[in-house]
Design a protein around this motif. Structure first.
Motif, PDB file in Angstrom:
ATOM      1  N   VAL A   1      -6.643 -12.169   4.735  1.00  0.00           N
ATOM      2  CA  VAL A   1      -8.146 -12.003   5.390  1.00  0.00           C
ATOM      3  C   VAL A   1      -8.089 -12.880   6.576  1.00  0.00           C
ATOM      4  CG1 VAL A   1     -10.553 -12.162   4.744  1.00  0.00           C
ATOM      5  CG2 VAL A   1      -9.109 -10.831   3.605  1.00  0.00           C
ATOM      6  N   ARG A   2      -7.616 -14.061   6.266  1.00  0.00           N
ATOM      7  CA  ARG A   2      -7.806 -15.319   7.180  1.00  0.00           C
ATOM      8  C   ARG A   2      -7.060 -15.018   8.172  1.00  0.00           C
ATOM      9  NH1 ARG A   2      -9.166 -20.425   5.465  1.00  0.00           N
ATOM     10  NH2 ARG A   2     -10.268 -20.690   3.661  1.00  0.00           N
ATOM     11  N   ALA A   3      -6.026 -14.375   8.255  1.00  0.00           N
ATOM     12  CA  ALA A   3      -5.118 -14.006   9.522  1.00  0.00           C
ATOM     13  C   ALA A   3      -5.847 -12.963  10.357  1.00  0.00           C
ATOM     14  CB  ALA A   3      -4.010 -13.518   9.032  1.00  0.00           C
ATOM     15  N   ALA A   4      -6.368 -11.765   9.724  1.00  0.00           N
ATOM     16  CA  ALA A   4      -7.211 -10.989  10.366  1.00  0.00           C
ATOM     17  C   ALA A   4      -8.330 -11.660  11.072  1.00  0.00           C
ATOM     18  CB  ALA A   4      -7.691  -9.872   9.675  1.00  0.00           C
ATOM     19  N   ARG A   5      -8.916 -12.626  10.518  1.00  0.00           N
ATOM     20  CA  ARG A   5     -10.183 -13.009  10.856  1.00  0.00           C
ATOM     21  C   ARG A   5      -9.995 -14.081  12.188  1.00  0.00           C
ATOM     22  NH1 ARG A   5     -13.537 -14.430   5.331  1.00  0.00           N
ATOM     23  NH2 ARG A   5     -14.419 -12.507   4.962  1.00  0.00           N
ATOM     24  N   ASP A   6      -8.879 -14.784  11.940  1.00  0.00           N
ATOM     25  CA  ASP A   6      -8.580 -15.779  13.274  1.00  0.00           C
ATOM     26  C   ASP A   6      -8.113 -14.866  14.226  1.00  0.00           C
ATOM     27  OD1 ASP A   6      -8.754 -17.751  11.462  1.00  0.00           O
ATOM     28  OD2 ASP A   6      -6.677 -18.070  10.862  1.00  0.00           O
ATOM     29  N   LYS A   7      -7.646 -13.631  14.217  1.00  0.00           N
ATOM     30  CA  LYS A   7      -7.328 -12.904  15.390  1.00  0.00           C
ATOM     31  C   LYS A   7      -8.267 -11.799  15.577  1.00  0.00           C
ATOM     32  CE  LYS A   7      -3.531 -15.204  15.685  1.00  0.00           C
ATOM     33  NZ  LYS A   7      -3.349 -16.332  16.682  1.00  0.00           N
ATOM     34  N   LEU A   8      -9.571 -11.749  15.105  1.00  0.00           N
ATOM     35  CA  LEU A   8     -10.512 -10.699  15.188  1.00  0.00           C
ATOM     36  C   LEU A   8      -9.680  -9.161  15.268  1.00  0.00           C
ATOM     37  CD1 LEU A   8     -12.541 -12.348  17.866  1.00  0.00           C
ATOM     38  CD2 LEU A   8     -12.887 -12.092  15.423  1.00  0.00           C
ATOM     39  N   ALA A   9      -8.887  -9.044  14.330  1.00  0.00           N
ATOM     40  CA  ALA A   9      -8.095  -8.019  14.297  1.00  0.00           C
ATOM     41  C   ALA A   9      -8.431  -7.359  12.842  1.00  0.00           C
ATOM     42  CB  ALA A   9      -6.721  -8.393  14.265  1.00  0.00           C
ATOM     43  N   SER A  10      -7.815  -6.076  12.727  1.00  0.00           N
ATOM     44  CA  SER A  10      -7.717  -5.212  11.607  1.00  0.00           C
ATOM     45  C   SER A  10      -6.658  -5.607  10.638  1.00  0.00           C
ATOM     46  CB  SER A  10      -8.011  -3.835  11.745  1.00  0.00           C
ATOM     47  OG  SER A  10      -9.190  -3.457  12.365  1.00  0.00           O
ATOM     48  N   LEU A  11      -6.385  -5.024   9.783  1.00  0.00           N
ATOM     49  CA  LEU A  11      -5.097  -5.428   8.919  1.00  0.00           C
ATOM     50  C   LEU A  11      -4.332  -4.201   8.044  1.00  0.00           C
ATOM     51  CD1 LEU A  11      -3.643  -7.826   7.466  1.00  0.00           C
ATOM     52  CD2 LEU A  11      -5.159  -7.863   5.632  1.00  0.00           C
ATOM     53  N   LEU A  12      -3.135  -4.323   8.548  1.00  0.00           N
ATOM     54  CA  LEU A  12      -2.180  -3.106   7.917  1.00  0.00           C
ATOM     55  C   LEU A  12      -1.222  -4.197   6.807  1.00  0.00           C
ATOM     56  CD1 LEU A  12      -0.560  -0.539   8.031  1.00  0.00           C
ATOM     57  CD2 LEU A  12       0.878  -1.545   9.694  1.00  0.00           C
ATOM     58  N   ILE A  13      -1.567  -3.451   5.676  1.00  0.00           N
ATOM     59  CA  ILE A  13      -0.797  -3.870   4.360  1.00  0.00           C
ATOM     60  C   ILE A  13       0.568  -2.791   4.328  1.00  0.00           C
ATOM     61  CG2 ILE A  13      -0.540  -4.354   1.937  1.00  0.00           C
ATOM     62  CD1 ILE A  13      -2.642  -6.191   3.543  1.00  0.00           C
ATOM     63  N   HIS A  14       1.703  -3.473   4.710  1.00  0.00           N
ATOM     64  CA  HIS A  14       2.768  -2.615   4.897  1.00  0.00           C
ATOM     65  C   HIS A  14       4.083  -2.690   4.124  1.00  0.00           C
ATOM     66  CE1 HIS A  14       4.914  -0.255   8.376  1.00  0.00           C
ATOM     67  NE2 HIS A  14       4.402   0.704   7.529  1.00  0.00           N
ATOM     68  N   PRO A  15       4.029  -2.617   2.747  1.00  0.00           N
ATOM     69  CA  PRO A  15       5.230  -2.894   1.869  1.00  0.00           C
ATOM     70  C   PRO A  15       6.091  -2.079   1.955  1.00  0.00           C
ATOM     71  CG  PRO A  15       3.251  -1.788   0.612  1.00  0.00           C
ATOM     72  CD  PRO A  15       2.665  -1.980   1.982  1.00  0.00           C
ATOM     73  N   VAL A  16       7.360  -2.810   1.617  1.00  0.00           N
ATOM     74  CA  VAL A  16       8.633  -2.038   1.567  1.00  0.00           C
ATOM     75  C   VAL A  16       8.753  -1.340   0.295  1.00  0.00           C
ATOM     76  CG1 VAL A  16      11.189  -2.435   1.568  1.00  0.00           C
ATOM     77  CG2 VAL A  16       9.723  -3.677   3.187  1.00  0.00           C
ATOM     78  N   VAL A  17       9.109   0.018   0.370  1.00  0.00           N
ATOM     79  CA  VAL A  17       9.291   0.912  -0.792  1.00  0.00           C
ATOM     80  C   VAL A  17      10.635   1.430  -0.721  1.00  0.00           C
ATOM     81  CG1 VAL A  17       6.834   1.170  -1.352  1.00  0.00           C
ATOM     82  CG2 VAL A  17       8.128   2.797   0.117  1.00  0.00           C
ATOM     83  N   GLY A  18      11.483   1.095   0.051  1.00  0.00           N
ATOM     84  CA  GLY A  18      13.091   1.558  -0.013  1.00  0.00           C
ATOM     85  C   GLY A  18      13.715   0.473  -0.924  1.00  0.00           C
ATOM     86  N   LEU A  19      14.801   0.239  -0.491  1.00  0.00           N
ATOM     87  CA  LEU A  19      15.802  -0.705  -0.974  1.00  0.00           C
ATOM     88  C   LEU A  19      15.200  -2.383  -0.944  1.00  0.00           C
ATOM     89  CD1 LEU A  19      19.296   0.933  -0.918  1.00  0.00           C
ATOM     90  CD2 LEU A  19      17.470   1.306  -2.385  1.00  0.00           C
ATOM     91  N   THR A  20      15.123  -3.119  -2.008  1.00  0.00           N
ATOM     92  CA  THR A  20      14.878  -4.384  -1.721  1.00  0.00           C
ATOM     93  C   THR A  20      15.845  -5.185  -2.373  1.00  0.00           C
ATOM     94  OG1 THR A  20      13.272  -4.243  -3.708  1.00  0.00           O
ATOM     95  CG2 THR A  20      12.252  -3.965  -1.498  1.00  0.00           C
ATOM     96  N   LYS A  21      15.499  -6.384  -2.703  1.00  0.00           N
ATOM     97  CA  LYS A  21      16.374  -7.555  -3.499  1.00  0.00           C
ATOM     98  C   LYS A  21      16.602  -7.002  -5.163  1.00  0.00           C
ATOM     99  CE  LYS A  21      16.976 -12.214  -5.096  1.00  0.00           C
ATOM    100  NZ  LYS A  21      16.276 -13.449  -5.105  1.00  0.00           N
ATOM    101  N   PRO A  22      18.014  -6.826  -5.394  1.00  0.00           N
ATOM    102  CA  PRO A  22      18.298  -6.553  -6.911  1.00  0.00           C
ATOM    103  C   PRO A  22      17.413  -7.474  -7.762  1.00  0.00           C
ATOM    104  CG  PRO A  22      20.255  -6.617  -5.873  1.00  0.00           C
ATOM    105  CD  PRO A  22      19.081  -7.142  -4.600  1.00  0.00           C
ATOM    106  N   GLY A  23      16.562  -6.836  -8.623  1.00  0.00           N
ATOM    107  CA  GLY A  23      15.938  -7.598  -9.508  1.00  0.00           C
ATOM    108  C   GLY A  23      14.460  -7.509  -9.335  1.00  0.00           C
ATOM    109  N   ASP A  24      14.010  -7.206  -7.966  1.00  0.00           N
ATOM    110  CA  ASP A  24      12.716  -6.924  -7.690  1.00  0.00           C
ATOM    111  C   ASP A  24      12.007  -5.885  -8.589  1.00  0.00           C
ATOM    112  OD1 ASP A  24      12.923  -8.856  -5.743  1.00  0.00           O
ATOM    113  OD2 ASP A  24      12.882  -7.284  -3.995  1.00  0.00           O
ATOM    114  N   ILE A  25      10.682  -5.970  -8.934  1.00  0.00           N
ATOM    115  CA  ILE A  25       9.796  -5.073  -9.424  1.00  0.00           C
ATOM    116  C   ILE A  25       9.788  -3.707  -8.828  1.00  0.00           C
ATOM    117  CG2 ILE A  25       7.308  -4.739  -9.964  1.00  0.00           C
ATOM    118  CD1 ILE A  25       6.912  -7.720 -10.444  1.00  0.00           C
ATOM    119  N   ASP A  26       9.868  -2.852  -9.487  1.00  0.00           N
ATOM    120  CA  ASP A  26       9.941  -1.346  -8.992  1.00  0.00           C
ATOM    121  C   ASP A  26       8.767  -1.030  -8.196  1.00  0.00           C
ATOM    122  OD1 ASP A  26       8.342   0.566 -10.819  1.00  0.00           O
ATOM    123  OD2 ASP A  26       8.572  -1.268 -11.886  1.00  0.00           O
TER     124      ASP A  26
END
Length: 547
Positions: A208-233
């Motif tokens: 939220v702070r980053a978006a406000r600082d840049k007067l921008a909207s926000l894209l939450i863009h998480p990775v759902v392909g392969l990540t680090k072994p042991g990461d939460i599914d």
């Protein structure tokens, strides 16, 4: 909105839509390659334009230029090798100029046709050193040597279809779709946030702070392909993201999922992530502390410096055009009931924080997770998917020679465990009666469901390699605990009333006690009761039983 990397969004699905029927007809006449999970992720992002300006897998000239200079042969920035790897015996079936169908391994569906430009043998030592800094424990280097093929196949693609997903389809937006949505919403400036972990209140605050600082909207863009072994599914994480997106001001934030196979390549990967988010329509990109770093090796040495990623992305910022937003770590101020950037907190101010290690401990032992750290809805999701140790499943593998006491110990343990209070079911599997592949799969599924599984070979002897393979599979579902029954061979022969050791056997001769066993018992010197006590005390110490 920024133009895509290279000037044009290479949406091959849209480009080749008019000839899809011809391509489908041609697939009946061509050889096929079934893709690996990583290749499938890479293919999807080539076909939908997320990897623009790429239109295929790297040929040798592009590959070598990327490894050495972080640029394609054309001079455009591209930091990560995107390669179609085959083993030598597979590559021998193809030649330059040939057209090959690339298929989804899950349903055999044709996804694209590759026109082979070249086949080449990479210098994996150079790739390891240049692209991933050379530490043999780095997950990308381990993948390179332990999993990847020996020959790379380069060439352009013609698109037939994207891989089919059956989960969260409404959240899997392509670059074209997101760009169109941003235009429709009049989002001229968009800050993208990369994550492969669950999000908590501090993440919400910093974005939220980053978006406000840049007067921008926000894209939450998480990775759902392969990540680090042991990461939460990713299923658990997506449920968390769906809850936390509700905590943003109305109309400020958008959630979309990225089918990326991460390499955990630190600073190079941060540049890669910035390019991908630019292709998806973002104008700003949050680069975190130790961005895309896999942590440290077995000696405690970090693979990357904490700010290497920010430095490298800033170095290329003029060419990339996307603006870097450095991650500002925030901390909780309990006396003011708010979060604040840690570099703005005055000396002497009381602060609170919970590390990732501490969070995992609290989930494991069921202790409280305060609301100032995370939202109750998110904690509930994490507890459901990652119950405390007394509710978790485990696999107890008993390794030893025939007549060493492994069979007697297995029955005694099952009876002992089942008398304990609690809802965990205890199952005994004789590995002699189940195929190796079925044993690993069945054990993993039972452990995932919360059962305790005791595995024993009463007649045969599993090699250390076989046990390691069982552990690799089962550990994806829960804890694998190795018990080495080290009764001497002489005593095993004395007890051989069923004739298991009456003839010379290669598996017995080759067997050695596993050095890395979690628990060791020796019935030449100890009773069964002592062995049971050792195992019960170990499981209690690990939190599986509470008395």
């Amino acid at each position: 909105m920024l133009t895509p990397h290279g000037g044009i969004l290479q949406d091959l699905i849209e480009r080749d839509a008019s000839i899809k029927s011809e391509l489908l007809a041609e697939t009946a006449t061509l050889k096929s390659i079934n893709l690996t999970d990583r290749q499938l992720c890479d293919l999807e992002l080539i076909l939908n334009g997320g990897f623009s300006p790429l239109t295929g897998f790297l040929n040798q000239a592009d590959y070598e230029s990327v490894v050495e200079h972080m640029r394609l042969a054309s001079g455009q920035i591209w930091p990560i090798p995107i390669t179609l790897d085959l083993f030598k015996h597979e590559a021998a079936e193809y030649q330059a100029g040939e057209r090959v169908v690339l298929r989804d391994p899950r349903d055999d569906a044709p996804l694209a046709i590759l026109t082979i430009e070249d086949l080449y043998v990479p210098d994996k030592a150079v790739e390891s050193e240049k692209a991933f800094r050379g530490d043999p424990e780095h997950p990308a280097i381990r993948y390179l040597y332990d999993t990847a093929g020996d020959v790379y196949v380069g060439g352009d693609l013609q698109a037939i279809a994207l891989p089919k997903h059956y989960d969260y389809t409404e959240l899997r937006k392509t670059p074209s779709q997101l760009r169109s949505e941003f235009g429709y919403r009049h989002w001229d400036k968009v800050v993208a946030f990369q994550t492969r972990n669950p999000m908590h209140r501090a993440h919400r605050e910093l974005t939220v702070r980053a978006a406000r600082d840049k007067l921008a909207s926000l894209l939450i863009h998480p990775v759902v392909g392969l990540t680090k072994p042991g990461d939460i599914d990713h299923h658990t994480r997506v449920k968390v993201y769906q809850e936390i997106i509700k905590k943003y001001p109305n109309g400020m934030a958008k959630l979309s999922l990225l089918p990326l196979a991460m390499r955990m390549a630190g600073d190079r990967e941060a540049v890669w992530h910035a390019i991908i988010r630019k292709n998806y329509g973002a104008t700003h990109f949050i680069v975190g502390r130790d961005h895309a770093g896999p942590g440290s090796n077995s000696k405690g040495v970090n693979f990357y410096g904490p700010y290497d990623a920010q430095v490298l992305v800033e170095r290329f910022s003029n060419e990339l055009e996307i603006e870097v937003v450095p991650f500002r770590m925030v901390t909780y101020l309990p006396d003011e009931d708010r979060y604040a950037p840690i570099d703005e907190v005055e000396d002497g101010t009381r602060t609170l924080n919970i590390s990732g290690t501490e969070l995992r401990k609290r989930l494991r032992d069921g202790s409280a997770i305060p609301e100032w750290f995370s939202y109750p809805e998110i904690v509930k999701i994490l507890r459901t998917s990652h119950p405390p140790r007394p509710s978790q499943g485990f696999a107890l593998y008993l390794s030893g020679l025939p007549n060493s006491g492994v069979d007697a110990l297995s029955y005694a343990l099952q009876a002992t465990f089942n008398q304990f209070s609690g809802s965990r079911h205890i199952t005994l599997l004789d590995a002699d009666n189940i195929s190796k592949d079925s044993l690993a799969f069945a054990t993993g599924e039972l452990v995932r469901s919360g059962a305790g599984v005791i595995i024993v070979n009463t007649k045969q002897v599993a090699s250390l390699e076989e046990i390691a393979n069982y552990k690799k599979v089962v550990s994806k579902s829960g804890s694998f605990i190795l018990v080495s029954v080290e009764t001497s061979k002489e005593d095993c022969i004395k007890n051989d009333r069923k004739g298991y050791l009456s003839v010379e056997r290669s598996d017995v001769e080759a067997y050695s006690f596993p050095k890395e066993a979690d628990i060791k018992v020796n019935f030449s010197k100890e009773s069964i009761n002592v062995g049971i006590q050792k195992i019960v005390l170990y499981l209690e110490e690990q939190g599986f039983f509470k008395f």
